[in-house]
Design a protein around this motif. Structure first.
Motif, mmCIF file in Angstrom:
data_model
loop_
_atom_site.group_PDB
_atom_site.id
_atom_site.type_symbol
_atom_site.label_atom_id
_atom_site.label_comp_id
_atom_site.label_asym_id
_atom_site.label_seq_id
_atom_site.Cartn_x
_atom_site.Cartn_y
_atom_site.Cartn_z
ATOM 1 N N PRO A 140 92.204 53.192 -14.362
ATOM 2 C CA PRO A 140 91.234 52.197 -13.392
ATOM 3 C C PRO A 140 90.347 51.680 -14.286
ATOM 4 N N LEU A 141 89.859 51.855 -15.446
ATOM 5 C CA LEU A 141 89.037 50.982 -16.107
ATOM 6 C C LEU A 141 89.443 49.970 -16.849
ATOM 7 N N LEU A 154 94.543 41.871 -13.872
ATOM 8 C CA LEU A 154 94.487 42.757 -12.705
ATOM 9 C C LEU A 154 95.974 42.790 -12.124
ATOM 10 N N ASP A 155 96.537 41.691 -12.293
ATOM 11 C CA ASP A 155 98.032 41.904 -12.213
ATOM 12 C C ASP A 155 98.728 43.053 -12.792
ATOM 13 N N ARG A 156 98.668 42.849 -14.179
ATOM 14 C CA ARG A 156 99.240 43.975 -15.054
ATOM 15 C C ARG A 156 98.943 45.276 -14.792
ATOM 16 N N VAL A 157 97.626 45.390 -14.432
ATOM 17 C CA VAL A 157 97.058 46.974 -13.998
ATOM 18 C C VAL A 157 97.530 47.523 -12.849
ATOM 19 N N ALA A 175 93.727 53.796 -5.580
ATOM 20 C CA ALA A 175 92.498 53.996 -4.969
ATOM 21 C C ALA A 175 91.172 53.753 -5.837
ATOM 22 N N TYR A 176 91.219 54.588 -6.853
ATOM 23 C CA TYR A 176 90.292 54.300 -7.766
ATOM 24 C C TYR A 176 89.950 52.906 -8.724
ATOM 25 N N THR A 177 91.425 52.403 -8.924
ATOM 26 C CA THR A 177 91.288 51.345 -9.695
ATOM 27 C C THR A 177 91.077 50.159 -8.638
ATOM 28 N N GLN A 178 91.353 50.004 -7.354
ATOM 29 C CA GLN A 178 90.891 49.103 -6.683
ATOM 30 C C GLN A 178 89.201 49.045 -6.424
ATOM 31 N N LEU A 179 88.831 50.185 -6.268
ATOM 32 C CA LEU A 179 87.464 50.391 -6.172
ATOM 33 C C LEU A 179 86.805 49.882 -7.268
ATOM 34 N N ARG A 184 84.291 43.163 -10.081
ATOM 35 C CA ARG A 184 84.786 42.315 -10.897
ATOM 36 C C ARG A 184 85.504 41.108 -9.747
ATOM 37 N N PHE A 185 86.275 41.522 -8.931
ATOM 38 C CA PHE A 185 86.904 40.291 -8.286
ATOM 39 C C PHE A 185 86.803 40.545 -6.650
ATOM 40 N N LYS A 186 87.059 39.691 -5.902
ATOM 41 C CA LYS A 186 86.927 39.697 -4.601
ATOM 42 C C LYS A 186 87.892 40.681 -4.084
ATOM 43 N N LYS A 187 87.760 41.117 -2.830
ATOM 44 C CA LYS A 187 88.304 42.342 -2.181
ATOM 45 C C LYS A 187 89.695 41.715 -1.767
ATOM 46 N N ALA A 188 90.019 40.515 -1.101
ATOM 47 C CA ALA A 188 91.082 39.958 -0.816
ATOM 48 C C ALA A 188 92.113 39.706 -2.027
ATOM 49 N N LEU A 189 91.440 39.464 -3.260
ATOM 50 C CA LEU A 189 92.351 39.175 -4.404
ATOM 51 C C LEU A 189 92.741 40.494 -4.822
ATOM 52 N N VAL A 190 91.940 41.613 -4.690
ATOM 53 C CA VAL A 190 92.332 42.794 -5.095
ATOM 54 C C VAL A 190 93.385 43.529 -4.237
#
Length: 297
Positions: A140-141, A154-157, A175-179, A184-190
């Motif tokens: 997640p980090l 972000l895509d690799r993660v 869930a942890y990673t998206q939080l 760093r990123f906009k919610k829609a992109l995540v």
């Protein structure tokens, strides 16, 4: 769940992995200690007893460096309480999740007259993401690590998350990673990255996609002979998209009536792609009907 609480949870769940990352060596024996310290109780983020080294590892996670009391004073306070309680040397590390504003001084010590207390500061945005990508505990980090291409990272993660075999563990790590990614990123992109990643890594999706491509190529060849190669390729992609979406919908919602199937078959390729993302949130057939009514071509 706040960002620092999430980091506390991860460090308590995987104390050996966090110790290995911070210290560069893996302890053979480790124990998580209580984080509430005596006198007027204060609570640290993560306190680990490295029994092999007879040393306390104290991690403090910070989104913002500003705090009250100031961070250097807090670190001194933690050190005194920990040393008095356990009578062991204490390694203290502040993990900064985000870079501070320009010209902000990142202090690494408390200093006042004859008193000086130093601690280590780790800047997550300067850390190599490779170590995080290779370890589920630290994954997640990775979204906050160093990179010149944030969206590619972000895509690799997202892809790494969706390769986790255990469904329960995959959902938790996702869930942890998206939080954390929300820092760093906009919610829609995540959401988009993780939905696409889930579909790419799905065995069912790959099977359907392969079948759809075969049907699409066949349809494309037929149409190409009749109306030209360019139109045939377009029809092939359209057929592939319809086939894929219908099968995904049936697996998620069950039987779909003929009228709804016909309506989906008329959607242009761009709307089929949108539906492919939206259907991941559908729980019943009315969700699909509402979406079609809202997104008529």
């Amino acid at each position: 769940m706040s960002f620092d609480n999430l980091c506390k949870l991860l460090s308590e769940k995987y104390p050996d992995r966090f110790a290995a990352w911070i210290l560069g060596t893996t302890p053979t024996s480790i124990k998580v200690l209580k984080t509430e310290l005596s006198i007027e109780p204060i609570r640290a983020d993560s306190i680990t007893l490295l029994q092999t080294h007879e040393r306390i590892l104290h991690l403090e996670f910070q989104v913002k460096i500003e705090s009250d009391p100031p961070l250097p004073l807090r670190m001194l306070d933690y050190w005194i309480r920990l040393h008095r309680l356990y009578r062991l040397p204490v390694t203290q590390v502040v993990v900064l999740l985000l870079p501070p504003s320009r010209n902000t001084v990142i202090e690494t010590a408390f200093a006042l007259e004859a008193t000086r207390h130093e601690y280590r500061v780790l800047r997550l945005w300067e850390e190599d993401p490779a170590i995080f990508l290779e370890d589920i505990a630290l994954l997640p980090l990775a979204v906050l690590a160093a990179t010149k291409a944030p969206e590619q990272l972000l895509d690799r993660v997202a892809q790494q998350v969706h390769r986790i075999e255990s469904t329960q563990e995959r959902q938790q790590v996702s869930a942890y990673t998206q939080l954390l990614a929300g820092l760093r990123f906009k919610k829609a992109l995540v959401q988009k990255m993780f939905r696409e990643g889930m579909m790419r890594e799905s065995v069912i999706y790959q099977e359907i996609l392969q079948e759809g491509r075969q049907e699409g190529r066949q349809e494309g060849r037929q149409e190409g002979r009749q109306e030209g190669r360019q139109e045939g390729r377009q029809e092939g992609r359209q057929e592939e998209g319809v086939t894929l979406i219908l099968r995904l919908l049936k697996r998620r919602l069950g039987t779909i009536d003929e009228a709804t199937e016909s309506q989906i078959a008329t959607l242009p390729l761009s709307l089929l792609e949108d539906l492919g993302e939206a259907l991941l949130d559908f729980s019943e057939s009315t969700d699909l009907i509402d979406w079609l009514q809202t997104n008529q071509p």
